[in-house]
Design a protein around this motif. Sequence first.
Motif, PDB file in Angstrom:
ATOM      1  N   UNK A 183      -8.974 -20.614   7.110  1.00 42.13           N
ATOM      2  CA  UNK A 183      -9.407 -19.565   6.190  1.00 42.13           C
ATOM      3  C   UNK A 183     -10.835 -19.888   5.762  1.00 42.13           C
ATOM      4  N   UNK A 184     -11.701 -18.881   5.768  1.00 41.66           N
ATOM      5  CA  UNK A 184     -13.117 -19.133   5.522  1.00 41.66           C
ATOM      6  C   UNK A 184     -13.807 -17.903   4.964  1.00 41.66           C
ATOM      7  N   UNK A 185     -14.984 -18.137   4.420  1.00 47.92           N
ATOM      8  CA  UNK A 185     -15.885 -17.052   4.047  1.00 47.92           C
ATOM      9  C   UNK A 185     -16.892 -16.857   5.176  1.00 47.92           C
ATOM     10  N   UNK A 186     -17.080 -15.639   5.674  1.00 43.18           N
ATOM     11  CA  UNK A 186     -18.199 -15.399   6.576  1.00 43.18           C
ATOM     12  C   UNK A 186     -19.514 -15.753   5.874  1.00 43.18           C
ATOM     13  N   UNK A 187     -20.533 -16.050   6.660  1.00 42.05           N
ATOM     14  CA  UNK A 187     -21.799 -16.522   6.104  1.00 42.05           C
ATOM     15  C   UNK A 187     -22.350 -15.541   5.074  1.00 42.05           C
ATOM     16  N   UNK A 188     -22.386 -14.251   5.416  1.00 38.03           N
ATOM     17  CA  UNK A 188     -22.974 -13.272   4.507  1.00 38.03           C
ATOM     18  C   UNK A 188     -22.149 -13.151   3.228  1.00 38.03           C
ATOM     19  N   UNK A 189     -20.827 -13.163   3.358  1.00 33.32           N
ATOM     20  CA  UNK A 189     -19.965 -13.079   2.176  1.00 33.32           C
ATOM     21  C   UNK A 189     -20.148 -14.294   1.281  1.00 33.32           C
ATOM     22  N   UNK A 191     -22.943 -16.089   0.993  1.00 32.72           N
ATOM     23  CA  UNK A 191     -24.228 -15.923   0.306  1.00 32.72           C
ATOM     24  C   UNK A 191     -24.072 -15.018  -0.917  1.00 32.72           C
ATOM     25  N   UNK A 192     -23.381 -13.893  -0.703  1.00 31.32           N
ATOM     26  CA  UNK A 192     -23.214 -12.928  -1.791  1.00 31.32           C
ATOM     27  C   UNK A 192     -22.364 -13.516  -2.914  1.00 31.32           C
ATOM     28  N   UNK A 193     -21.325 -14.277  -2.551  1.00 29.38           N
ATOM     29  CA  UNK A 193     -20.479 -14.905  -3.561  1.00 29.38           C
ATOM     30  C   UNK A 193     -21.284 -15.868  -4.427  1.00 29.38           C
ATOM     31  N   UNK A 203     -19.884 -21.414 -11.611  1.00 35.28           N
ATOM     32  CA  UNK A 203     -20.039 -22.491 -10.641  1.00 35.28           C
ATOM     33  C   UNK A 203     -20.515 -21.962  -9.294  1.00 35.28           C
ATOM     34  N   UNK A 204     -21.531 -22.604  -8.736  1.00 35.45           N
ATOM     35  CA  UNK A 204     -22.021 -22.279  -7.399  1.00 35.45           C
ATOM     36  C   UNK A 204     -21.372 -23.246  -6.415  1.00 35.45           C
ATOM     37  N   UNK A 205     -20.790 -22.711  -5.350  1.00 38.72           N
ATOM     38  CA  UNK A 205     -20.060 -23.536  -4.401  1.00 38.72           C
ATOM     39  C   UNK A 205     -21.018 -24.279  -3.470  1.00 38.72           C
ATOM     40  N   UNK A 206     -20.662 -25.524  -3.159  1.00 40.87           N
ATOM     41  CA  UNK A 206     -21.530 -26.363  -2.341  1.00 40.87           C
ATOM     42  C   UNK A 206     -21.563 -25.888  -0.901  1.00 40.87           C
ATOM     43  N   UNK A 207     -20.464 -25.347  -0.404  1.00 38.34           N
ATOM     44  CA  UNK A 207     -20.407 -24.898   0.984  1.00 38.34           C
ATOM     45  C   UNK A 207     -19.274 -23.899   1.146  1.00 38.34           C
ATOM     46  N   UNK A 208     -19.225 -23.194   2.278  1.00 35.22           N
ATOM     47  CA  UNK A 208     -18.200 -22.166   2.459  1.00 35.22           C
ATOM     48  C   UNK A 208     -16.777 -22.713   2.410  1.00 35.22           C
ATOM     49  N   UNK A 209     -16.570 -23.956   2.883  1.00 31.38           N
ATOM     50  CA  UNK A 209     -15.224 -24.516   2.872  1.00 31.38           C
ATOM     51  C   UNK A 209     -14.696 -24.648   1.449  1.00 31.38           C
ATOM     52  N   UNK A 210     -15.534 -25.159   0.555  1.00 37.92           N
ATOM     53  CA  UNK A 210     -15.114 -25.318  -0.832  1.00 37.92           C
ATOM     54  C   UNK A 210     -14.937 -23.967  -1.514  1.00 37.92           C
ATOM     55  N   UNK A 211     -15.772 -23.008  -1.148  1.00 40.77           N
ATOM     56  CA  UNK A 211     -15.620 -21.663  -1.695  1.00 40.77           C
ATOM     57  C   UNK A 211     -14.297 -21.053  -1.248  1.00 40.77           C
ATOM     58  N   UNK A 212     -13.942 -21.251   0.035  1.00 43.41           N
ATOM     59  CA  UNK A 212     -12.678 -20.713   0.550  1.00 43.41           C
ATOM     60  C   UNK A 212     -11.495 -21.377  -0.138  1.00 43.41           C
ATOM     61  N   UNK A 213     -11.537 -22.692  -0.259  1.00 40.90           N
ATOM     62  CA  UNK A 213     -10.447 -23.410  -0.910  1.00 40.90           C
ATOM     63  C   UNK A 213     -10.333 -23.027  -2.378  1.00 40.90           C
ATOM     64  N   UNK A 214     -11.472 -22.980  -3.070  1.00 46.87           N
ATOM     65  CA  UNK A 214     -11.452 -22.631  -4.480  1.00 46.87           C
ATOM     66  C   UNK A 214     -10.973 -21.212  -4.722  1.00 46.87           C
ATOM     67  N   UNK A 228      -8.604 -11.026 -12.936  1.00 46.06           N
ATOM     68  CA  UNK A 228      -7.763 -10.709 -11.780  1.00 46.06           C
ATOM     69  C   UNK A 228      -8.523  -9.884 -10.757  1.00 46.06           C
ATOM     70  N   UNK A 229      -9.323  -8.959 -11.254  1.00 43.53           N
ATOM     71  CA  UNK A 229     -10.129  -8.138 -10.343  1.00 43.53           C
ATOM     72  C   UNK A 229     -11.072  -9.015  -9.532  1.00 43.53           C
ATOM     73  N   UNK A 230     -11.720  -9.966 -10.214  1.00 44.81           N
ATOM     74  CA  UNK A 230     -12.642 -10.867  -9.527  1.00 44.81           C
ATOM     75  C   UNK A 230     -11.897 -11.747  -8.528  1.00 44.81           C
ATOM     76  N   UNK A 231     -10.729 -12.256  -8.929  1.00 45.39           N
ATOM     77  CA  UNK A 231      -9.932 -13.108  -8.046  1.00 45.39           C
ATOM     78  C   UNK A 231      -9.520 -12.353  -6.790  1.00 45.39           C
ATOM     79  N   UNK A 232      -9.007 -11.139  -6.967  1.00 46.47           N
ATOM     80  CA  UNK A 232      -8.549 -10.362  -5.810  1.00 46.47           C
ATOM     81  C   UNK A 232      -9.716  -9.946  -4.917  1.00 46.47           C
ATOM     82  N   UNK A 233     -10.856  -9.675  -5.525  1.00 48.34           N
ATOM     83  CA  UNK A 233     -12.037  -9.320  -4.729  1.00 48.34           C
ATOM     84  C   UNK A 233     -12.469 -10.493  -3.857  1.00 48.34           C
ATOM     85  N   UNK A 234     -12.461 -11.700  -4.426  1.00 49.81           N
ATOM     86  CA  UNK A 234     -12.834 -12.883  -3.653  1.00 49.81           C
ATOM     87  C   UNK A 234     -11.831 -13.129  -2.529  1.00 49.81           C
TER      88      UNK A 234
END
Length: 748
Positions: A183-189, A191-193, A203-214, A228-234
């Motif tokens: 499970x991952x964030x695409x590069x553009x997503x 950046x936008x996150x 909090x700014x995520x260090x890398x996409x892996x941590x963003x996906x896990x978080x 909840x809206x923010x959580x579901x959007x992510x």
Amino acid sequence: MTDAAFEKLALDEAAALAAQLTVKILEGRDAYYEGDAPIYSDAEYDGYIHDLETLERLFPELQSQDSPTQTVGGRAETTLFDPVEHLERMLSLDNVFSIEEFEAWATRAERDAGRHVDYLCELKIDGLAVNLRYESGVLTTAATRGDGVVGEDVTENIRYIRSIPGRLSGTGHPPLVEVRGEVFFPVEAFRELNAAQAEAGEKVFANPRNAASGSLRQKAEGKNAAQLELMHARLGRLQMLVHGIGAWRNPPVSSQSRVYELLQSWGLPTSSHYRVLDSVPGASEFIGYFGEHRDSVEHEIDGIVVKIDELALHDELGATSRAPRWAIAYKYPPEQVNTKLLDIVVSVGRTGRATPYAVMEKVRVAGSEVRQATLHNQDVVKAKGVLVGDTVVLRKAGDVIPEVLGPVVELRDGTEHEFVMPENCPECGTPLAPAKEGDIDLRCPNARACPAQVRGRVEHIGSRGALDIEALGEVSAAALTQPTVPVEPPLLTEAGLFALTIDDLLPIEVFVRDAETGLPKEEEDGSVKLRTPFRRNPSAAEKKAGLIDQQASSNALKLLDEIAKAKTKPLWRLLVSLNIRHVGPVAARALADHFGSLAAIRSASREELAEVDGVGGIIADSLLDWFAVDWHVHIVDSWAAAGVQFATPGHPGPGAAERADGVLAGLTVVATGSLDGFTREGAQEAIIAAGGKAASSVSKNTDFVAAGPGAGSKLAKAEQLGIPVLDAAQFRLLLEKGADAVQPDEAE
């Protein structure tokens, strides 16, 4: 240390060093897997593992069954989620860091196999490993890897990922199968996150892996509607690619590549970047190619995984306690460079947050030119120990976000100086201050007139989630609020947006600004980019004849036309465009559906606002606070005077969201997944236009669920409750002719 240096150690020295390495590795694992905030870079962590493996090879008595070299990263215990035991162990992969090491692994593998092998080469996604369990084609559980035996139950959150089917398509599904993937964030997503996180002071995520896990490892309990809206959007922006199987009795295929073809036929997302190669040189060439083209991939990669393609050899070669012998991960080195820190400037965003940015000599890193990098706040600048004028180490965190790691102290010559956070806003001169006591971030409190904040709000009004004005983007917003010409901008606040005329647009000249930092962009020669976005460029003949009259460009005419059309856009979009804290599309829809007009919302009490499904107390307070500010009311009054319609035509008033005359009058419909011919917002608007209630969640009061691919948990809930489920064609029929046109036997 080198291998030769390790060999010179006495046993007690080696034991002490092994203990130190073990502590670092376990601390790193906890931070990486449990805290979603790595304390070591991948290269540092891999180096610790390599050193411990070397010590244990030279001193076998130091190796124990619970050594980090013998176990899979992560822990089984969790206080966040219920435990799930994998039917088959989820292993990790052993790593190699050079072509020579890869070739040595391949030689051993072919020797142990006793015959020539084909190699399946695929990209190593920097994501979160997840195991999907399907029973007779239906997704029953999804779990993280954990310690390889027991993971965390993230089934409910996984269902929000559109690419993961709740029910497999095709035929021939086994009674039980485990499918593994990342499970991952695409590069553009990603950046936008991170841009959104930084803008919100989060909090700014260090890398996409941590963003996906978080993002995936979040609990809904205790969150308000906005959270909840923010959580579901992510969660909805996450993606998954499957790359293997776990428990599966007698798969009807003989190779890993055929497995991928079968999984794809079932509707599971597989990568298009894998190749089956018949030689070690071919596999090495694949590794080398993507090492040079990492930035060409839509998701973040940190290496290449090479697997023996023949499934029978997987069983023959077996696995160690932590990794299969039939696969290896080639890890790319993290790309980092040195460059000169020319200055640290402060940018102010839409919410007033003042963010320091490093301005550096332009340098190429991870496939792109970099000149700026965020430093987040003054405490981060101090923690990194950088001085203006330093030579600094720059990397792209996860090869995406430029990050200043720190200074090269040895190269200082005494001309460097400390950064001092300004006391006043660099855009309007207002004294900066924390939003509340104890905040690290400083903000500009001049929300009404600070040009940077006005620019950000105007750009937000034109965004897809608000009024969706295509011609009102980054350059247009800057031109209207911070032009170089004229001296006084057309918009001092967003109040005048709908009263703009062609005469307001023609004299404008503006610097093109970076969307993230708000700083002027530069041309290749170092000059600042200057644009005349609303004035037509004269032809060569007109210039020669001296005919350089002020004539409107097509962009200017388009902007005014789209602003005029936006006056009658749905009420919920107008609510979002007002930039009221916490009022995003979901809350705005709920308010618009319930009250029908801005006047009714303004006259409602806190209790009446909070009782609306999807709103709650926090958003109710935010609405009341916003309307208590005089210049906010001036925006609404100015827009209304310019013809903006703050009411839904035909709406019967508060508490009666459904139109009485539509074919869906009295019906509640939930639209979910990717419905052919509809955007998510378009489907909801179509339901409302037909007189129905467009609900955001499935309950016993739901009459129909329109579901497309990626429907997730809403589809599962509908099936559980026995609610009719419609595909896109049936949904269109429902909208046109009503419930009677959709017979029960037509619903899936």
